[in-house]
Motif scaffolding. Structure first.
Motif, PDB file in Angstrom:
ATOM      1  N   ARG A   1      23.346 152.666 -26.279  1.00 42.64           N
ATOM      2  CA  ARG A   1      22.396 151.611 -25.890  1.00 42.64           C
ATOM      3  C   ARG A   1      22.876 150.251 -26.389  1.00 42.64           C
ATOM      4  O   ARG A   1      22.801 149.260 -25.657  1.00 42.64           O
ATOM      5  N   ALA A   2      23.361 150.217 -27.619  1.00 44.83           N
ATOM      6  CA  ALA A   2      23.861 148.948 -28.176  1.00 44.83           C
ATOM      7  C   ALA A   2      25.075 148.473 -27.373  1.00 44.83           C
ATOM      8  O   ALA A   2      25.187 147.279 -27.055  1.00 44.83           O
ATOM      9  N   ASP A   3      25.981 149.401 -27.018  1.00 50.11           N
ATOM     10  CA  ASP A   3      27.134 149.040 -26.177  1.00 50.11           C
ATOM     11  C   ASP A   3      26.673 148.521 -24.815  1.00 50.11           C
ATOM     12  O   ASP A   3      27.221 147.542 -24.294  1.00 50.11           O
ATOM     13  N   ARG A   4      25.670 149.180 -24.237  1.00 52.42           N
ATOM     14  CA  ARG A   4      25.154 148.755 -22.938  1.00 52.42           C
ATOM     15  C   ARG A   4      24.559 147.346 -23.027  1.00 52.42           C
ATOM     16  O   ARG A   4      24.794 146.514 -22.154  1.00 52.42           O
ATOM     17  N   HIS A   5      23.815 147.087 -24.099  1.00 55.20           N
ATOM     18  CA  HIS A   5      23.244 145.744 -24.281  1.00 55.20           C
ATOM     19  C   HIS A   5      24.347 144.706 -24.459  1.00 55.20           C
ATOM     20  O   HIS A   5      24.259 143.604 -23.898  1.00 55.20           O
ATOM     21  N   ARG A   6      25.393 145.045 -25.217  1.00 49.97           N
ATOM     22  CA  ARG A   6      26.514 144.106 -25.389  1.00 49.97           C
ATOM     23  C   ARG A   6      27.222 143.859 -24.059  1.00 49.97           C
ATOM     24  O   ARG A   6      27.565 142.728 -23.723  1.00 49.97           O
ATOM     25  N   LEU A   7      27.421 144.940 -23.294  1.00 53.94           N
ATOM     26  CA  LEU A   7      28.057 144.801 -21.977  1.00 53.94           C
ATOM     27  C   LEU A   7      27.199 143.958 -21.042  1.00 53.94           C
ATOM     28  O   LEU A   7      27.710 143.096 -20.324  1.00 53.94           O
ATOM     29  N   ALA A   8      25.896 144.217 -21.054  1.00 50.10           N
ATOM     30  CA  ALA A   8      24.984 143.442 -20.193  1.00 50.10           C
ATOM     31  C   ALA A   8      25.024 141.974 -20.590  1.00 50.10           C
ATOM     32  O   ALA A   8      25.056 141.082 -19.717  1.00 50.10           O
ATOM     33  N   ALA A   9      25.040 141.724 -21.889  1.00 49.83           N
ATOM     34  CA  ALA A   9      25.117 140.335 -22.360  1.00 49.83           C
ATOM     35  C   ALA A   9      26.437 139.706 -21.934  1.00 49.83           C
ATOM     36  O   ALA A   9      26.480 138.541 -21.510  1.00 49.83           O
ATOM     37  N   SER A  10      27.541 140.465 -22.023  1.00 50.30           N
ATOM     38  CA  SER A  10      28.850 139.944 -21.594  1.00 50.30           C
ATOM     39  C   SER A  10      28.864 139.667 -20.104  1.00 50.30           C
ATOM     40  O   SER A  10      29.392 138.636 -19.654  1.00 50.30           O
ATOM     41  N   VAL A  11      28.294 140.594 -19.311  1.00 50.60           N
ATOM     42  CA  VAL A  11      28.242 140.406 -17.856  1.00 50.60           C
ATOM     43  C   VAL A  11      27.424 139.164 -17.530  1.00 50.60           C
ATOM     44  O   VAL A  11      27.820 138.350 -16.683  1.00 50.60           O
ATOM     45  N   GLN A  12      26.282 139.002 -18.180  1.00 56.38           N
ATOM     46  CA  GLN A  12      25.453 137.803 -17.939  1.00 56.38           C
ATOM     47  C   GLN A  12      26.215 136.539 -18.310  1.00 56.38           C
ATOM     48  O   GLN A  12      26.165 135.537 -17.601  1.00 56.38           O
ATOM     49  N   SER A  13      26.926 136.620 -19.423  1.00 56.72           N
ATOM     50  CA  SER A  13      27.705 135.455 -19.859  1.00 56.72           C
ATOM     51  C   SER A  13      28.797 135.143 -18.845  1.00 56.72           C
ATOM     52  O   SER A  13      29.035 133.978 -18.500  1.00 56.72           O
ATOM     53  N   LEU A  14      29.464 136.198 -18.340  1.00 59.09           N
ATOM     54  CA  LEU A  14      30.508 136.002 -17.325  1.00 59.09           C
ATOM     55  C   LEU A  14      29.913 135.457 -16.024  1.00 59.09           C
ATOM     56  O   LEU A  14      30.494 134.583 -15.390  1.00 59.09           O
ATOM     57  N   GLU A  15      28.756 136.017 -15.626  1.00 57.02           N
ATOM     58  CA  GLU A  15      28.102 135.533 -14.408  1.00 57.02           C
ATOM     59  C   GLU A  15      27.723 134.058 -14.554  1.00 57.02           C
ATOM     60  O   GLU A  15      27.901 133.267 -13.619  1.00 57.02           O
ATOM     61  N   ALA A  16      27.231 133.704 -15.729  1.00 53.05           N
ATOM     62  CA  ALA A  16      26.869 132.299 -15.964  1.00 53.05           C
ATOM     63  C   ALA A  16      28.117 131.425 -15.903  1.00 53.05           C
ATOM     64  O   ALA A  16      28.099 130.324 -15.339  1.00 53.05           O
ATOM     65  N   GLU A  17      29.219 131.920 -16.463  1.00 54.41           N
ATOM     66  CA  GLU A  17      30.482 131.158 -16.437  1.00 54.41           C
ATOM     67  C   GLU A  17      30.987 131.032 -15.005  1.00 54.41           C
ATOM     68  O   GLU A  17      31.436 129.966 -14.584  1.00 54.41           O
ATOM     69  N   VAL A  18      30.894 132.133 -14.232  1.00 51.46           N
ATOM     70  CA  VAL A  18      31.318 132.107 -12.827  1.00 51.46           C
ATOM     71  C   VAL A  18      30.451 131.107 -12.067  1.00 51.46           C
ATOM     72  O   VAL A  18      30.968 130.316 -11.258  1.00 51.46           O
TER      73      VAL A  18
ATOM     74  N   LEU B   1      31.488 127.619 -13.043  1.00 47.78           N
ATOM     75  CA  LEU B   1      32.758 127.272 -12.430  1.00 47.78           C
ATOM     76  C   LEU B   1      32.598 127.059 -10.932  1.00 47.78           C
ATOM     77  O   LEU B   1      33.201 126.158 -10.343  1.00 47.78           O
ATOM     78  N   SER B   2      31.767 127.925 -10.287  1.00 50.46           N
ATOM     79  CA  SER B   2      31.521 127.760  -8.842  1.00 50.46           C
ATOM     80  C   SER B   2      30.828 126.443  -8.581  1.00 50.46           C
ATOM     81  O   SER B   2      31.125 125.746  -7.596  1.00 50.46           O
ATOM     82  N   ALA B   3      29.896 126.088  -9.429  1.00 53.02           N
ATOM     83  CA  ALA B   3      29.177 124.836  -9.264  1.00 53.02           C
ATOM     84  C   ALA B   3      30.129 123.654  -9.472  1.00 53.02           C
ATOM     85  O   ALA B   3      30.073 122.653  -8.756  1.00 53.02           O
ATOM     86  N   GLY B   4      31.039 123.790 -10.418  1.00 56.95           N
ATOM     87  CA  GLY B   4      32.021 122.730 -10.648  1.00 56.95           C
ATOM     88  C   GLY B   4      32.990 122.607  -9.495  1.00 56.95           C
ATOM     89  O   GLY B   4      33.404 121.526  -9.113  1.00 56.95           O
ATOM     90  N   THR B   5      33.381 123.721  -8.908  1.00 54.37           N
ATOM     91  CA  THR B   5      34.300 123.713  -7.769  1.00 54.37           C
ATOM     92  C   THR B   5      33.596 123.138  -6.543  1.00 54.37           C
ATOM     93  O   THR B   5      34.171 122.410  -5.760  1.00 54.37           O
ATOM     94  N   SER B   6      32.331 123.453  -6.360  1.00 55.52           N
ATOM     95  CA  SER B   6      31.593 122.919  -5.223  1.00 55.52           C
ATOM     96  C   SER B   6      31.406 121.429  -5.355  1.00 55.52           C
ATOM     97  O   SER B   6      31.437 120.685  -4.358  1.00 55.52           O
ATOM     98  N   ALA B   7      31.264 120.956  -6.555  1.00 59.06           N
ATOM     99  CA  ALA B   7      31.058 119.508  -6.759  1.00 59.06           C
ATOM    100  C   ALA B   7      32.364 118.753  -6.463  1.00 59.06           C
ATOM    101  O   ALA B   7      32.331 117.622  -6.041  1.00 59.06           O
ATOM    102  N   LEU B   8      33.484 119.340  -6.677  1.00 66.21           N
ATOM    103  CA  LEU B   8      34.763 118.716  -6.419  1.00 66.21           C
ATOM    104  C   LEU B   8      35.076 118.668  -4.916  1.00 66.21           C
ATOM    105  O   LEU B   8      35.817 117.821  -4.476  1.00 66.21           O
ATOM    106  N   SER B   9      34.544 119.582  -4.180  1.00 70.14           N
ATOM    107  CA  SER B   9      34.872 119.579  -2.753  1.00 70.14           C
ATOM    108  C   SER B   9      34.079 118.619  -2.003  1.00 70.14           C
ATOM    109  O   SER B   9      33.376 117.897  -1.842  1.00 70.14           O
TER     110      SER B   9
END
Length: 194
Positions: free
Chosen positions: A166-183, A186-194
């Motif tokens: 469960r702790a690993d799953r929570h860490r993974l979920a937190a990492s996925v959310q962090s990656l999704e937020a980063e994506v 980055l997508s928002a930054g790329t859209s602003a440049l275009s």
């Protein structure tokens, strides 16, 4: 008066009686019946013998000078090592009060003198069979208790593994959310440049 008659493999029986004649007669008869017999002519000696050896059954005269059979029986019942020793109380008293006193003190059975040795033999065998059944049940309970402890340990280990998962799953979920937020960032930054 610790006299011992050996019968290899026979159940160990302690006979306690202040009458040496009674001791000798019972000792000989029970030895012929296949029992390994030890004799004591007083309560103190009987308790010493029980502390020194293991007996399968004790035959105790109810009325003896010094330490009575009832007092010996109470000592046996108070000791954890001998609390379950089968005891057949022997008495010359044929009144109901004697039987009640013996049974209330913890005797498994009682027999009134004079008695037929065949009757005594049958009572002894019944007490020994009951003791064997009790011992078998006690051993089965010990095995069951060990299995329960083993299962509890396994369950504890599984709970620990589940908590880790469960702790690993929570860490993974937190990492996925962090990656999704980063994506998304980055997508928002790329859209602003275009």
């Amino acid at each position: 008066m610790d006299v011992q008659s050996q019968t290899p493999g026979g159940p160990a029986v302690l006979i306690v009686d202040d009458s040496r004649t009674n001791l000798q007669v019972m000792g000989k008869r029970l030895t012929r019946m296949g029992y390994c017999v030890s004799l004591a002519d007083n309560g103190i000696e009987a308790l010493d013998l029980v502390q020194a050896r293991r007996f399968d059954l004790a035959l105790i005269d109810m009325v003896m000078p010094g330490l009575s059979g009832i007092a010996v029986l109470r000592e046996l019942r108070a000791n954890v090592a001998t609390a379950n020793l089968p005891v057949l109380m022997i008495t010359a008293r044929s009144d109901d009060a004697a039987a009640i006193e013996a049974l209330s003190a913890g005797a498994d059975d009682h027999i009134v003198k004079p008695f037929a040795f065949e009757v005594m033999g049958a009572r002894i065998e019944r007490l020994l069979e009951r003791a064997r059944a009790f011992d078998k049940l006690r051993r089965a309970n010990e095995v069951l208790d060990a299995r329960i402890v083993h299962r509890a340990i396994e369950l504890g280990e599984l709970r620990y593994e589940l908590d880790d998962s469960r702790a690993d799953r929570h860490r993974l979920a937190a990492s996925v959310q962090s990656l999704e937020a980063e994506v998304q960032r980055l997508s928002a930054g790329t859209s602003a440049l275009s």
